[in-house]
Design a protein around this motif. Structure first.
Motif, PDB file in Angstrom:
ATOM      1  N   ILE A  45       0.854  -1.188   0.000  1.00 39.01           N
ATOM      2  CA  ILE A  45       0.000   0.000   0.000  1.00 39.01           C
ATOM      3  C   ILE A  45       0.893   1.243   0.000  1.00 39.01           C
ATOM      4  CG2 ILE A  45      -2.028  -1.052   1.056  1.00 39.01           C
ATOM      5  CD1 ILE A  45      -1.166   0.118   3.716  1.00 39.01           C
ATOM      6  N   THR A  46       0.372   2.294  -0.591  1.00 37.53           N
ATOM      7  CA  THR A  46       1.105   3.557  -0.677  1.00 37.53           C
ATOM      8  C   THR A  46       0.344   4.611   0.093  1.00 37.53           C
ATOM      9  OG1 THR A  46       1.928   2.933  -2.866  1.00 37.53           O
ATOM     10  CG2 THR A  46       2.100   5.254  -2.261  1.00 37.53           C
TER      11      THR A  46
ATOM     12  N   VAL B  31       4.364   0.821   2.267  1.00 30.75           N
ATOM     13  CA  VAL B  31       4.551  -0.201   3.295  1.00 30.75           C
ATOM     14  C   VAL B  31       3.879  -1.473   2.803  1.00 30.75           C
ATOM     15  CG1 VAL B  31       4.792   1.344   5.294  1.00 30.75           C
ATOM     16  CG2 VAL B  31       2.528   0.629   4.560  1.00 30.75           C
ATOM     17  N   GLU B  32       4.265  -2.590   3.398  1.00 29.55           N
ATOM     18  CA  GLU B  32       3.751  -3.882   2.951  1.00 29.55           C
ATOM     19  C   GLU B  32       2.240  -4.006   3.161  1.00 29.55           C
ATOM     20  OE1 GLU B  32       4.143  -7.386   1.028  1.00 29.55           O
ATOM     21  OE2 GLU B  32       5.799  -6.017   1.427  1.00 29.55           O
ATOM     22  N   ASN B  33       1.746  -3.583   4.330  1.00 30.54           N
ATOM     23  CA  ASN B  33       0.330  -3.709   4.669  1.00 30.54           C
ATOM     24  C   ASN B  33       0.050  -2.808   5.875  1.00 30.54           C
ATOM     25  OD1 ASN B  33       1.201  -5.205   6.993  1.00 30.54           O
ATOM     26  ND2 ASN B  33       1.308  -7.026   5.690  1.00 30.54           N
ATOM     27  N   LEU B  34      -1.185  -2.814   6.357  1.00 28.68           N
ATOM     28  CA  LEU B  34      -1.531  -1.934   7.475  1.00 28.68           C
ATOM     29  C   LEU B  34      -0.851  -2.348   8.776  1.00 28.68           C
ATOM     30  CD1 LEU B  34      -5.264  -1.053   6.774  1.00 28.68           C
ATOM     31  CD2 LEU B  34      -3.255   0.409   6.523  1.00 28.68           C
TER      32      LEU B  34
ATOM     33  N   ASP C  51      -3.445  15.616   5.288  1.00 29.04           N
ATOM     34  CA  ASP C  51      -4.401  14.534   5.015  1.00 29.04           C
ATOM     35  C   ASP C  51      -3.643  13.315   4.514  1.00 29.04           C
ATOM     36  OD1 ASP C  51      -6.837  16.135   5.421  1.00 29.04           O
ATOM     37  OD2 ASP C  51      -6.239  17.138   3.564  1.00 29.04           O
ATOM     38  N   ARG C  52      -3.968  12.136   5.067  1.00 24.43           N
ATOM     39  CA  ARG C  52      -3.360  10.877   4.625  1.00 24.43           C
ATOM     40  C   ARG C  52      -4.390  10.044   3.882  1.00 24.43           C
ATOM     41  NH1 ARG C  52      -0.370  11.876   8.884  1.00 24.43           N
ATOM     42  NH2 ARG C  52       1.797  11.271   8.879  1.00 24.43           N
ATOM     43  N   THR C  53      -3.955   9.467   2.766  1.00 22.13           N
ATOM     44  CA  THR C  53      -4.784   8.548   2.001  1.00 22.13           C
ATOM     45  C   THR C  53      -3.935   7.317   1.688  1.00 22.13           C
ATOM     46  OG1 THR C  53      -5.980  10.376   0.973  1.00 22.13           O
ATOM     47  CG2 THR C  53      -6.123   8.245  -0.126  1.00 22.13           C
ATOM     48  N   PHE C  54      -4.491   6.128   1.883  1.00 22.75           N
ATOM     49  CA  PHE C  54      -3.797   4.883   1.583  1.00 22.75           C
ATOM     50  C   PHE C  54      -4.407   4.284   0.317  1.00 22.75           C
ATOM     51  CE2 PHE C  54      -3.306   5.636   6.051  1.00 22.75           C
ATOM     52  CZ  PHE C  54      -1.972   5.336   6.281  1.00 22.75           C
ATOM     53  N   LEU C  55      -3.550   4.033  -0.673  1.00 22.35           N
ATOM     54  CA  LEU C  55      -4.010   3.503  -1.959  1.00 22.35           C
ATOM     55  C   LEU C  55      -3.186   2.285  -2.338  1.00 22.35           C
ATOM     56  CD1 LEU C  55      -4.217   6.922  -3.855  1.00 22.35           C
ATOM     57  CD2 LEU C  55      -6.100   5.680  -2.796  1.00 22.35           C
TER      58      LEU C  55
END
Length: 109
Positions: free
Chosen positions: A2-3, A56-59, A92-96
């Motif tokens: 995830i980015t 990162v690899e995942n949450l 603001d953070r967004t995970f895509l």
């Protein structure tokens, strides 16, 4: 994978402080376990938007990275610097996740 895209609204009069902040994250973020793509400050167009981008690899990996970052001396100092200097007006953070891959090879003229 995830980015994380961080969109900042910055005080243009404090652009140099944002760039100092970005360079510090350039050291702390990779050391704490995220793959930093980069921090980007205004150049053309909007003069108040800036971005930070890392993967990162995942949450679960994100949570572990955030814990390490909170314990990192430079990470703590950089957070305190931003609070003191007040150049960040909004964050603001967004995970895509990547949806377009695999990509075709780059064609060069």
């Amino acid at each position: 994978m995830i980015t994380c895209f961080i969109r900042y609204h910055i005080d243009l009069a404090r652009k140099a402080q944002f760039e100092h902040y970005a360079r510090n994250w350039g050291q702390a973020i990779p050391r704490c376990g995220a793959d930093l793509i980069g921090y980007f400050s205004p150049h053309e167009g909007s003069s108040t938007l800036a971005y930070g981008v890392y993967t990162v690899e995942n949450l679960a990996a994100y949570e572990a990275y955030r814990q390490r970052l909170s314990e990192d001396r430079l990470g703590r100092e950089n957070y305190e610097f931003a609070q003191r200097e007040k150049f960040l007006l909004r964050e603001d953070r967004t995970f895509l996740k990547l949806a377009s891959g695999p990509h075709a090879p780059l064609v060069r003229p």
